[in-house]
Each structure stands twice: as structure tokens, then as C-alpha cells.
Design an enzyme around this catalytic site. Structure first.
Site, short mmCIF file in Angstrom:
data_model
loop_
_atom_site.label_atom_id
_atom_site.label_comp_id
_atom_site.label_asym_id
_atom_site.label_seq_id
_atom_site.Cartn_x
_atom_site.Cartn_y
_atom_site.Cartn_z
CD GLU A 160 -2.71 -1.36 2.08
OE1 GLU A 160 -2.71 -0.84 3.26
OE2 GLU A 160 -3.43 -2.17 2.62
CD GLU A 276 -4.13 -8.04 1.47
OE1 GLU A 276 -5.19 -7.54 1.47
OE2 GLU A 276 -2.91 -7.94 1.76
C1 XIL Z 1 -5.80 -6.94 8.00
C2 XIL Z 1 -6.66 -7.83 9.17
O1 XIL Z 1 -7.31 -9.13 8.12
C3 XIL Z 1 -7.16 -7.91 10.35
O2 XIL Z 1 -7.40 -8.92 10.92
C4 XIL Z 1 -6.23 -6.97 11.37
O3 XIL Z 1 -6.52 -6.26 11.80
C5 XIL Z 1 -5.67 -5.04 10.11
O4 XIL Z 1 -4.88 -6.11 8.89
N1 XIL Z 1 -4.39 -5.19 3.44
C6 XIL Z 1 -3.92 -5.24 4.03
C7 XIL Z 1 -4.09 -6.73 5.50
O5 XIL Z 1 -2.97 -6.13 3.62
O6 XIL Z 1 -2.70 -6.58 6.40
C8 XIL Z 1 -5.33 -6.05 5.90
O7 XIL Z 1 -5.83 -7.27 6.90
C9 XIL Z 1 -6.22 -6.18 4.86
C10 XIL Z 1 -6.39 -4.85 4.22
#
Ligand code: XIL
Length: 364
Positions: A160, A276
Site C-alpha cells: 500500500e 487478498e
Molecule cells: C487486516 C487483517 O485482516 C486484520 O485482522 C487486521 O486487524 C488489519 O489488517 N490489506 C492488507 C492486510 O494488506 O494486511 C489487511 O489485513 C487487510 C487490508
């Protein structure tokens, strides 16, 4: 829904006649159907994110995970605050458990992540400054990626790093790392990761690259420009991760624009993974059937487009079952009904989304 593999007469003869063809066909039909097998038949890899806490506590979940997945992303266990809780202290316990689990069950493992603006430990924010941040970053990456050297399929090295709304001319996010080190932190992170684990594929990973919305169009452009300049300057980067946190009610999807973006990225000689994926159901009707149908449509629309790009090597969902999803907290429904964004329901049974994913693999 199950598409029977075509066995042509020639192939059947080559294999030794109708009997062998029938045996093969029956064998295929008897094989337990899982997302990983659908993916593997097209030389793709399917997997999901999961937390140490869930895989180690719930055996039924672990069993279903192994059945469906060929690759695992630790949801939080490798992030800075978990793995580097104090300046001189690393905690590899959860990551090591996951690595063992992965080895035992022939799963590949993704590394997530080495540089992000979130999940940073308090000590880092209190001690880092423009003078020491580079050495803190390098030490962290050398130690963590070095610890798992040779065991990781792909690392999300920078997560990100683009946020066009922050107003930087290149669209760079004004993250703590950017504030401390300027734009070079990205190149530094990839170079150190390559040194620490020469075998891992090194990915840049980001979200909001999916829809035909002004902000996402601008973000795709900024991400492409970043990847291009990294390649031009010789940064060791191998792929782009599309987070693909999608929206059930959003309709502004333009397959042509997304295809073009992926082709542009591929032209830089980069691999692509959906890293994701989930589909939030806020704003969709309560009715389960209708909701599942709408979510499944989004999965299929997106994956059938993305999988047309030959450089796409795999798909991961952010969680496997609706029982364990970050969206319960992050994107709850207005009616507070349990959310249904993933391929399996809360009892680990396949939903329509599962079928959509399987079909998208199958028709590639
Ligand atoms: C999220 C997790 O799923 C949660 O449990 C945590 O509280 C916050 O992070 N983008 C990403 C992930 O790259 O690391 C994130 O994961 C979701 C969005």
C-alpha cells in the site's frame, strides 16, 4: 457446474484406448473437488490468508484449509507489531508454527509484509527518525526475510505504498516510511529483501485497483508508473499483488480497463497475483440466497477478467470461511447480520462464491 474434462478421441487412443480414458475420467470425477485442484489444473495456485490463532485452535478449520488451499498467507503474524515487538526483540513463534504447518501439509507460504504504514509497533514510531530509519528498516528486513530464507513463495515487500489523495506528484503515500526516508524506501526495501532471500518472489501489493472510479483509475496509473520506474532503475521486483477487496453493491466495473492495466503491468515482465480477495456485502439484501448470488457474481466477473492475463499466477482470498473474516469488524452490515464475503460459510461448507471461483479457474 462440474465441467468434465474433454478427452478427445486422439488423446484417448494415445492413452491406450477407451478403457484407459474411462479410468482416467472416473478417477478425475472421484477426486475430491477443491479450489486448489481446480487452480492446479490450469497451473495456478489457490490459497487464503489465515491467522495462527485460528489454524492452531480449530482443527476442523485447519482440515478444511488444507483441503482447499495450496498456499497460506499469515493474516497478521508476520507484521511488524507481532514479529518485532521491541527494538531488539523478534518473536518468530507464530510464524514458525505456520511454517511448520505449511511444510507438514504441502502448502506454500506467502510473506506478508515487510513495509506497511499500518501495524507498526509503538517503539518504532517513538524512536525512528530520518537519520536512523534506514538502518532500522534494513535490520528488520534482513532479520525477518533472512529467518524465513528459502521457505517463502513470495513476499509482499511494500504494501500500500500509493495513495493519490495524499497529493504527492507520484501518488506516493505519505506514510511514516516516506516521511523518514523519502521515496527511496521502496527501492531499499526490495534490494534488502532480495539479499535476505534470493529465492522468494518480491511483490508490490495494493488495493483499490479494481473499479472504474476516478480515484481507482488514478491509482492504477500511479501504481503502473511506480512499477515502471522501479523496473527501470533495476529494483529487484517480480510481481504486483492485487488485493482485490471488492464490493458487493458496486457496479462500476470495466473489464477492458482492468485487462489493459494488467497487460501493461505484464509488459514490465512482472507476475501478478490476486492476494487478498473478498467481497463485502454491506448494502446487499439480507436474504442469504440473494446475497450469496450477488457476491458470487462479483467473484466470477472479477476473476474471469483477471485470469485472462497470462502473467497471473495465483489467487488468494483474505480468509477462507465467513466465520473468520476481518470484514466482520472492518465492514459490518447496517443490519448487523453476519457477513458472507468468502468462499466457505461459517460451517466451512462451500457457497456460491466457491463455485464461482472454481468455475473461473475451470474456464481459463
Ligand atoms: C487486516 C487483517 O485482516 C486484520 O485482522 C487486521 O486487524 C488489519 O489488517 N490489506 C492488507 C492486510 O494488506 O494486511 C489487511 O489485513 C487487510 C487490508
Amino acid at each position: 457446474m462440474v465441467k468434465i474434462p474433454k478427452i478427445t478421441r486422439r488423446k484417448a487412443m494415445y492413452l491406450g484406448g477407451a478403457t484407459l480414458a474411462t479410468t482416467l475420467l472416473t478417477g478425475w470425477l472421484k477426486q475430491p473437488k477443491s479450489l486448489k485442484t481446480y487452480a492446479a489444473r490450469k497451473e495456478l495456485i489457490y490459497g487464503a490468508a489465515a491467522a495462527y490463532s485460528k489454524l492452531s485452535e480449530n482443527q476442523e478449520f485447519a482440515k478444511r484449509f488444507i483441503e482447499e488451499c495450496a498456499i497460506l498467507t499469515p493474516e497478521n503474524d508476520l507484521k511488524w507489531h507481532k514479529i518485532h515487538p521491541k527494538p531488539n526483540q523478534y518473536d518468530f513463534s507464530r510464524g514458525d508454527w505456520l511454517i511448520e504447518f505449511a511444510k507438514r501439509h504441502q502448502l506454500q507460504m506467502r510473506g506478508h509484509n515487510l513495509v506497511w504504514h499500518q501495524s507498526l509497533p509503538k517503539w518504532l514510531k517513538e524512536t525512528a527518525n530520518p537519520q536512523n530509519a534506514e538502518s532500522i528498516l534494513k535490520d528488520h528486513i534482513m532479520t525477518v526475510a533472512g529467518h524465513y530464507q528459502g521457505l517463502i513463495h513470495s513476499w509482499d515487500v511494500v504494501n500500500e505504498g500509493i495513495e493519490v489523495r495524499d497529493g504527492h506528484p507520484l501518488g506516493l503515500r505519505k506514510s511514516p516510511w516516506f516521511q523518514w526516508l523519502g521515496k527511496d524506501y521502496i527501492d531499499i526495501a526490495f534490494r534488502v529483501a532480495a539479499e535476505a532471500d534470493p529465492n522468494a518472489l518480491l511483490f508490490y501489493n495494493d488495493y483499490d485497483l479494481d473499479y472504474d472510479l476516478p480515484h481507482q483509475n488514478a491509482k492504477r496509473e500511479a501504481v503502473f508508473n511506480l512499477l515502471k520506474s522501479l523496473k527501470e532503475q533495476g529494483t529487484p521486483i517480480h510481481g504486483l499483488g492485487l488485493q482485490a477487496h471488492l464490493s458487493g453493491p458496486e457496479t462500476r466495473f470495466n473489464a477492458e480497463k482492468l485487462r489493459q492495466f494488467l497487460a501493461d503491468v505484464a509488459s514490465l515482465d512482472l507476475k501478478i497475483m490476486v492476494t487478498e480477495m473478498d467481497v463485502h456485502d454491506r448494502g446487499l439484501p439480507y436474504d442469504y440466497e440473494e446475497r450469496d448470488r450477488r457476491i458470487a457474481e462479483v467473484y466470477e466477473m472479477y476473476l474471469s477478467t483477471v485470469l485472462e492475463e497470462p502473467n497471473v499466477i495465483g489467487v488468494l482470498t483474505w480468509g477462507l470461511s465467513d466465520r473468520y473474516t476481518w470484514l466482520s469488524k472492518h465492514r459490518p452490515r447496517n443490519d448487523n447480520a453476519p457477513v458472507r464475503p468468502l468462499p466457505l460459510d461459517r460451517e466451512f461448507k462451500p457457497k456460491l462464491a466457491w463455485e464461482s471461483i472454481a468455475r473461473s479457474f475451470d474456464s481459463k
